[in-house]
Scaffold this active site. Sequence first.
Site, PDB file in Angstrom:
ATOM      1  N   HIS A 148       0.806  -1.223   0.000  1.00  0.00           N
ATOM      2  CA  HIS A 148       0.000   0.000   0.000  1.00  0.00           C
ATOM      3  C   HIS A 148       0.840   1.274   0.000  1.00  0.00           C
ATOM      4  CE1 HIS A 148      -3.618  -2.304   0.311  1.00  0.00           C
ATOM      5  NE2 HIS A 148      -3.137  -2.947   1.365  1.00  0.00           N
ATOM      6  N   ASN A 149       2.157   1.138   0.012  1.00  0.00           N
ATOM      7  CA  ASN A 149       3.013   2.312  -0.086  1.00  0.00           C
ATOM      8  C   ASN A 149       2.918   2.832  -1.521  1.00  0.00           C
ATOM      9  OD1 ASN A 149       5.530   3.936  -0.541  1.00  0.00           O
ATOM     10  ND2 ASN A 149       5.797   3.423   1.620  1.00  0.00           N
ATOM     11  N   HIS A 150       2.793   4.124  -1.675  1.00  0.00           N
ATOM     12  CA  HIS A 150       2.596   4.719  -3.002  1.00  0.00           C
ATOM     13  C   HIS A 150       3.885   4.970  -3.776  1.00  0.00           C
ATOM     14  CE1 HIS A 150      -1.567   6.480  -1.770  1.00  0.00           C
ATOM     15  NE2 HIS A 150      -1.671   5.277  -2.277  1.00  0.00           N
TER      16      HIS A 150
END
Length: 189
Positions: free
Chosen positions: A52-54
Site C-alpha cells: 500500500h506504499n505509493h
Amino acid sequence: MVLSKMESAGPHATPALTGLGPVVRADTALLVLGSFPGVASLAAQQYYAHPHNHFWRIIEAIWPPPQRETVAGRYQSRIDWLLAHRVGLWDVYAACSREGSLDTAIRNPVLNDFAALARYCPKLQAVAHNGGESFRHAPRVRAALAPSMAALAVHRLPSTSPAHASWSFARKLAAWRAVFAQHGLCAGG
C-alpha cells in the site's frame, strides 16, 4: 554500518534493526531519502515493499514503464529502472530500535554516513526527503554532502507511506512530479 544491538537502559531492549544499503550509481542526480524501512521492507530486503506504499506507483506515473509487468513484477527490474532514470534511494537512518513500522516508534536512531556517499555520487543535484521524519534531518544531510556539492537542492515531499493518508494519491503525485521536473527527471524532461 552493521549493528547487532542498540544500547538501551531498559531491561527489555528491542534489538537494533539495520536498514538497507544505498541504491545509487555514479550518475545519480536525485537521491530519495526515507526515514527507515518498514517491517515489510526489512523482511523483503527491498525499499518500499509494503503493497500500500505509493512510492512505486508514483514513480510509474512519473515515468510510465514500457512493459509494466516487467517493472512491477521484479524488484531488481524496478531498481535498474530507477537507476537508469538517475534516481537513487536510501534512508536517513542506518539503524534504530522500533516496534512496527511507524516513524513515531523509532528509538535510538543512528544516521547513515552521507559524507561517504558523496564520493560515489559526484553528479548529485538534489535530495528529496520522503516525509517529515526524513526531512527533520535535512540540515545534517546537506551539511554532510555540501562540502563537495555546493549547489545541492533539498526538498520535502509528502510521505508515500500508507500511514500518510491525509493526502490523496493525486496530490502526492503532483508534488513528487514537480520536484522531478525541476531537476529534469520527468518523462520527456
